[in-house]
Enzyme design. Structure first.
Site, PDB file in Angstrom:
ATOM      1  N   GLY A 124      -4.450   1.724   8.193  1.00 22.75           N
ATOM      2  CA  GLY A 124      -5.434   1.075   9.066  1.00 22.75           C
ATOM      3  C   GLY A 124      -5.156  -0.417   9.198  1.00 22.75           C
ATOM      4  N   HIS A 145       0.742   7.888   3.872  1.00 17.66           N
ATOM      5  CA  HIS A 145       1.466   7.192   4.941  1.00 17.66           C
ATOM      6  C   HIS A 145       2.969   7.474   4.942  1.00 17.66           C
ATOM      7  CE1 HIS A 145      -2.334   5.147   5.337  1.00 17.66           C
ATOM      8  NE2 HIS A 145      -2.264   4.762   4.077  1.00 17.66           N
ATOM      9  N   ASP A 162       0.865  -1.188   0.000  1.00 19.62           N
ATOM     10  CA  ASP A 162       0.000   0.000   0.000  1.00 19.62           C
ATOM     11  C   ASP A 162       0.899   1.235   0.000  1.00 19.62           C
ATOM     12  OD1 ASP A 162      -1.667   2.113   0.365  1.00 19.62           O
ATOM     13  OD2 ASP A 162      -2.902   1.164   1.905  1.00 19.62           O
ATOM     14  N   ILE A 215       0.171   9.214   8.479  1.00 20.72           N
ATOM     15  CA  ILE A 215      -0.515   8.342   9.448  1.00 20.72           C
ATOM     16  C   ILE A 215      -0.260   6.865   9.120  1.00 20.72           C
ATOM     17  CG2 ILE A 215      -2.284  10.070   9.945  1.00 20.72           C
ATOM     18  CD1 ILE A 215      -4.242   8.401   8.206  1.00 20.72           C
TER      19      ILE A 215
HETATM   20  C1  LIG Z   1      -8.636   1.217   1.842  1.00 18.93           C
HETATM   21  C2  LIG Z   1      -7.173   1.211   1.534  1.00 18.93           C
HETATM   22  C3  LIG Z   1      -6.488   2.527   1.738  1.00 18.93           C
HETATM   23  C4  LIG Z   1      -6.059   2.675   3.129  1.00 18.93           C
HETATM   24  C5  LIG Z   1      -6.110   3.867   3.764  1.00 18.93           C
HETATM   25  C6  LIG Z   1      -5.785   3.949   5.173  1.00 18.93           C
HETATM   26  O1  LIG Z   1      -5.228   3.067   5.771  1.00 18.93           O
HETATM   27  S1  LIG Z   1      -6.303   5.390   5.998  1.00 18.93           S
HETATM   28  C7  LIG Z   1      -5.846   5.102   7.705  1.00 18.93           C
HETATM   29  C8  LIG Z   1      -6.817   4.280   8.450  1.00 18.93           C
HETATM   30  N1  LIG Z   1      -8.104   4.909   8.621  1.00 18.93           N
HETATM   31  C9  LIG Z   1      -8.271   5.947   9.482  1.00 18.93           C
HETATM   32  O2  LIG Z   1      -7.336   6.420  10.087  1.00 18.93           O
HETATM   33  C10 LIG Z   1      -9.677   6.463   9.639  1.00 18.93           C
HETATM   34  C11 LIG Z   1      -9.997   6.692  11.083  1.00 18.93           C
HETATM   35  N2  LIG Z   1     -11.395   7.136  11.242  1.00 18.93           N
HETATM   36  C12 LIG Z   1     -11.767   8.420  11.229  1.00 18.93           C
HETATM   37  O3  LIG Z   1     -10.942   9.324  11.124  1.00 18.93           O
HETATM   38  C13 LIG Z   1     -13.252   8.720  11.346  1.00 18.93           C
HETATM   39  O4  LIG Z   1     -13.909   7.603  11.870  1.00 18.93           O
HETATM   40  C14 LIG Z   1     -13.905   9.063   9.957  1.00 18.93           C
HETATM   41  C15 LIG Z   1     -13.251  10.339   9.382  1.00 18.93           C
HETATM   42  C16 LIG Z   1     -13.748   7.890   8.989  1.00 18.93           C
HETATM   43  C17 LIG Z   1     -15.412   9.299  10.176  1.00 18.93           C
HETATM   44  O5  LIG Z   1     -15.548  10.263  11.194  1.00 18.93           O
HETATM   45  P1  LIG Z   1     -16.686  11.351  11.107  1.00 18.93           P
HETATM   46  O6  LIG Z   1     -16.609  12.150  12.352  1.00 18.93           O
HETATM   47  O7  LIG Z   1     -16.616  12.052   9.776  1.00 18.93           O
HETATM   48  O8  LIG Z   1     -17.964  10.412  11.083  1.00 18.93           O
HETATM   49  P2  LIG Z   1     -19.243  10.424  12.054  1.00 18.93           P
HETATM   50  O9  LIG Z   1     -18.888   9.776  13.360  1.00 18.93           O
HETATM   51  O10 LIG Z   1     -19.843  11.783  12.071  1.00 18.93           O
HETATM   52  O11 LIG Z   1     -20.195   9.423  11.274  1.00 18.93           O
HETATM   53  C18 LIG Z   1     -20.718   9.723   9.991  1.00 18.93           C
HETATM   54  C19 LIG Z   1     -21.333   8.458   9.430  1.00 18.93           C
HETATM   55  O12 LIG Z   1     -20.284   7.575   8.984  1.00 18.93           O
HETATM   56  C20 LIG Z   1     -20.303   6.352   9.717  1.00 18.93           C
HETATM   57  N3  LIG Z   1     -18.925   6.047  10.067  1.00 18.93           N
HETATM   58  C21 LIG Z   1     -18.142   6.698  10.955  1.00 18.93           C
HETATM   59  N4  LIG Z   1     -16.918   6.161  10.993  1.00 18.93           N
HETATM   60  C22 LIG Z   1     -16.935   5.127  10.108  1.00 18.93           C
HETATM   61  C23 LIG Z   1     -15.970   4.190   9.732  1.00 18.93           C
HETATM   62  N5  LIG Z   1     -14.743   4.175  10.265  1.00 18.93           N
HETATM   63  N6  LIG Z   1     -16.293   3.267   8.813  1.00 18.93           N
HETATM   64  C24 LIG Z   1     -17.542   3.243   8.277  1.00 18.93           C
HETATM   65  N7  LIG Z   1     -18.502   4.130   8.615  1.00 18.93           N
HETATM   66  C25 LIG Z   1     -18.197   5.054   9.512  1.00 18.93           C
HETATM   67  C26 LIG Z   1     -21.162   6.605  10.955  1.00 18.93           C
HETATM   68  O13 LIG Z   1     -21.781   5.428  11.399  1.00 18.93           O
HETATM   69  C27 LIG Z   1     -22.121   7.659  10.466  1.00 18.93           C
HETATM   70  O14 LIG Z   1     -23.193   7.063   9.772  1.00 18.93           O
HETATM   71  P3  LIG Z   1     -24.659   7.014  10.466  1.00 18.93           P
HETATM   72  O15 LIG Z   1     -24.480   6.207  11.728  1.00 18.93           O
HETATM   73  O16 LIG Z   1     -24.991   8.421  10.719  1.00 18.93           O
HETATM   74  O17 LIG Z   1     -25.525   6.340   9.448  1.00 18.93           O
END
Ligand SMILES: CCC/C=C/C(=O)SCCNC(=O)CCNC(=O)[C@H](O)C(C)(C)COP(=O)([O-])OP(=O)([O-])OC[C@H]1O[C@@H](n2cnc3c(N)ncnc32)[C@H](O)[C@@H]1OP(=O)([O-])[O-]
Length: 310
Positions: A232, A214, A209, A229
């Protein structure tokens, strides 16, 4: 903005997209590099429960493969996303939201894998769109199913595409299949603490990845972070390793399925605390970052039996 064809987000076009079949080939070196990338043997180079992932311990013919290695089979599909007609999003704002993995057979130490992928879900969350992709992976030679991955990709800024007053939501699977559980209020059954290294993401990215989020401070800044960061899936790898150590007595093949939701980013160098609760054959876990005392990942792992050492 990425997306092919029209500049309008068209959900029906997105969910009708068909991915071509693809191959993923790996060697023992890839499996060992992955294990090092998620911290195996980082604290103890002769760890009797982990050396088998990176070395032919006790003369074993093949190195052993961690179940979370299966997640790598799903990696190529985030770049395929840019070709999906009707999908409009800014790739710099993409985050990994969730990962669900089912393991049907212990992963071989090397092999050629045939991947069949499909769109499993699409949801309009207003400020974001969530795209789910499901990949079933087969051993090419035998045709045996090996594992299934379902990933949820959180596309910040891509929501608001619904054409009716009801937010658009499509799911191929029953929503309870990979639903994430409530974290119990009771004391955890086991707790495991481990430091990631400042260069963890630089090592982990070598498993395939290469997203500059990252590794590149400028790209991380555009995405809203003070520095690059951690992937995940790297954090998920740490959590499942902790579970294998504390709950499975070091036996990685007891794991049937893994579910995780990433709730907050992790910076390389931070300390991960994995808390675990047993509920029958289901292990509920939560990972916190010690330095910020914040939960970053939670989910469950289903086991095929309990370890006799418990
Ligand atoms: C893929 C390969 C590439 C890799 C990239 C990486 O590794 S990146 C590094 C690794 N990844 C990271 O570091 C990411 C870490 N995560 C974050 O930073 C935060 O969780 C966010 C920005 C994803 C969402 O935050 P926010 O404050 O904007 O969201 P909110 O709480 O206001 O909810 C809004 C709606 O979304 C829903 N929902 C919420 N979260 C998730 C989720 N995880 N998942 C799914 N759904 C989620 C929640 O249920 C709600 O729906 P509902 O219930 O209303 O129908």
């Amino acid at each position: 903005m990425a997306g092919s064809g029209s500049t309008e987000f068209d959900p029906e076009l997105v969910i009708s997209h068909k991915f071509p079949e693809s191959l993923y080939t790996y060697t023992e070196r890839d499996a060992a590099l992955y294990a090092l990338g998620i911290g195996a043997c980082a604290k103890d180079a002769i760890d009797d429960k982990e050396l088998k992932y990176v070395y032919h311990q006790d003369g074993q013919e093949f190195i052993q493969v961690l179940p979370t290695f299966a997640a790598l089979f799903s990696l190529g599909f985030t770049s395929e996303m840019e070709q999906i007609p009707g999908l409009q999003y800014d790739p710099r704002l993409l985050l990994h939201g969730q990962q669900y993995i089912e393991i049907y057979k212990p992963l071989p130490s090397h092999g050629c894998i045939l991947n069949k992928a499909s769109i499993a879900g699409l949801h309009d969350k207003g400020k974001a769109a969530i795209l789910e992709i499901e990949i079933v992976s087969y051993e090419k030679e035998s045709g045996d199913p090996l594992c299934m991955n379902r990933l949820a990709i959180y596309l910040r800024g891509a929501g608001g595409f619904s054409k009716s007053s009801q937010p658009y939501s499509y799911s191929k699977n029953p929503s309870n299949q990979s639903a994430f559980p409530k974290i119990p209020k009771s004391q955890p059954f086991a707790v495991f603490e481990e430091c990631t290294h400042a260069s963890q993401a630089l090592l982990y990215r070598l498993s395939g990845d290469y997203n500059p989020l990252h590794s590149d401070p400028m790209v991380a800044g555009i995405a809203g972070f003070s520095r690059p960061i951690l992937h995940g899936l790297c954090t998920l790898g740490y959590a499942v390793r902790a579970i294998i150590k504390c709950i499975c007595g070091g036996e990685q093949n007891m794991i049937k399925s893994i579910s995780g939701r990433f709730s907050l980013h992790v910076y390389p160098g931070e300390t991960l605390i994995t808390e675990m609760w047993l509920a029958g054959l289901r292990l509920i876990y939560q990972v916190k970052v010690k330095e910020r005392n914040r939960a970053v990942l939670s989910g469950f792992v289903d086991l095929d039996r309990l370890s006799s050492s418990l």
